[in-house]
Design a protein around this motif. Structure first.
Motif, short mmCIF file in Angstrom:
data_model
loop_
_atom_site.label_atom_id
_atom_site.label_comp_id
_atom_site.label_asym_id
_atom_site.label_seq_id
_atom_site.Cartn_x
_atom_site.Cartn_y
_atom_site.Cartn_z
N VAL A 69 0.71 -1.17 0.09
CA VAL A 69 -0.13 0.13 -0.05
C VAL A 69 0.78 1.20 0.07
O VAL A 69 0.65 2.28 -0.77
CB VAL A 69 -1.20 -0.03 1.21
N LEU A 70 2.16 1.25 0.64
CA LEU A 70 2.70 2.41 0.75
C LEU A 70 3.26 2.70 -0.62
O LEU A 70 3.26 3.85 -1.07
CB LEU A 70 3.99 1.84 1.60
N VAL B 75 2.19 1.78 -3.46
CA VAL B 75 0.85 2.51 -4.51
C VAL B 75 0.62 3.92 -3.98
O VAL B 75 0.48 4.66 -4.99
CB VAL B 75 -0.15 1.36 -4.26
N SER B 76 0.43 4.13 -2.81
CA SER B 76 0.23 5.53 -2.28
C SER B 76 1.53 6.43 -2.93
O SER B 76 1.02 7.69 -3.21
CB SER B 76 -0.05 5.67 -1.00
N TYR C 51 -0.84 8.52 -5.12
CA TYR C 51 -1.43 9.53 -4.20
C TYR C 51 -0.26 10.49 -3.69
O TYR C 51 -0.43 10.53 -2.42
CB TYR C 51 -2.36 9.14 -3.51
N GLU D 75 1.72 13.54 -1.98
CA GLU D 75 1.23 14.92 -1.68
C GLU D 75 1.76 16.02 -2.53
O GLU D 75 1.24 16.75 -2.87
CB GLU D 75 1.86 14.99 -0.21
N LYS E 30 -2.96 -1.84 -10.28
CA LYS E 30 -3.76 -0.82 -9.84
C LYS E 30 -5.13 -1.00 -9.78
O LYS E 30 -5.85 -0.91 -8.43
CB LYS E 30 -3.38 0.48 -10.49
N ASP F 75 -7.21 -1.70 -6.26
CA ASP F 75 -8.42 -0.63 -5.87
C ASP F 75 -9.72 -1.66 -5.55
O ASP F 75 -10.28 -1.21 -4.57
CB ASP F 75 -8.54 0.27 -6.84
#
Length: 183
Positions: free
Chosen positions: A118-119, A121-122, A126, A128, A151, A155
């Motif tokens: 998850v890290l 992918v973020s 996504y 900042e 991806k 999701d």
């Protein structure tokens, strides 16, 4: 992907397509026949895969509607078939086709394992603040079908509980609740 790439490369190596074109086969007919074969393989493989997920009682397959799973796996397979057609124009022998198809398969599995974190992918999707290296990696890998599939698959697997459709009773309760609020 593997079957189509290897078989098209075999036909190219044995000059079967050239023989067919001498006999009057149009190039479009050749590619349309392979596309139809790919679609048939894809539909069968997709349905078997979804059925196996249901039989094994995997949460994602149980809670995600069939049509969403079918579309995701079907579109991914069709993009891999397009990639196989592209590679078949560059590959001259069946032996190289085997090596290339296994390399693409292995890199897709490795990519799936990496994007299961998850890290990561973020960080890729996504951030900042969007940095240049982030954009380069994303835009480079977007032309490689397993990247986008990883991806989408991630999701869906994270949010499969949100994809369940409401039952008739839930819809009726919602309608009653809304009508009570208006009074």
């Amino acid at each position: 992907f593997m079957i189509l790439l290897i078989e098209v490369a075999r036909e190219k190596e044995q000059k079967l397509r050239h023989g067919l074109s001498v006999m009057g086969l149009k190039s479009s007919s050749f590619w349309i026949s392979w596309t139809i074969t790919g679609i048939a393989f894809t539909c069968i493989a997709t349905c078997v895969l979804i059925l196996a997920g249901w039989i094994c009682r995997f949460e994602m397959f149980i809670h995600t509607p069939f049509i969403i799973l079918f579309i995701v796996f079907f579109v991914f397979s069709m993009s891999m078939i397009s990639l196989a057609f592209l590679l078949s124009t560059l590959i001259n022998s069946q032996r190289i086709a085997y090596a290339a198809s296994f390399a693409f398969l292995l890199s897709g599995v490795v990519l799936q394992v990496i994007l299961a974190n998850v890290l990561i992918v973020s960080l890729l999707f996504y951030p900042e603040d969007v940095r240049l290296w982030n954009l380069i990696i994303r835009y480079t890998f977007e032309i490689y079908p397993p990247f986008s599939f990883s991806k989408i698959f991630g999701d869906i697997s994270v949010s499969y509980t949100h994809l369940t459709l409401p039952t008739k009773a839930q819809v009726q309760i919602s309608v009653v609740a809304v009508s009570l609020k208006k009074k």
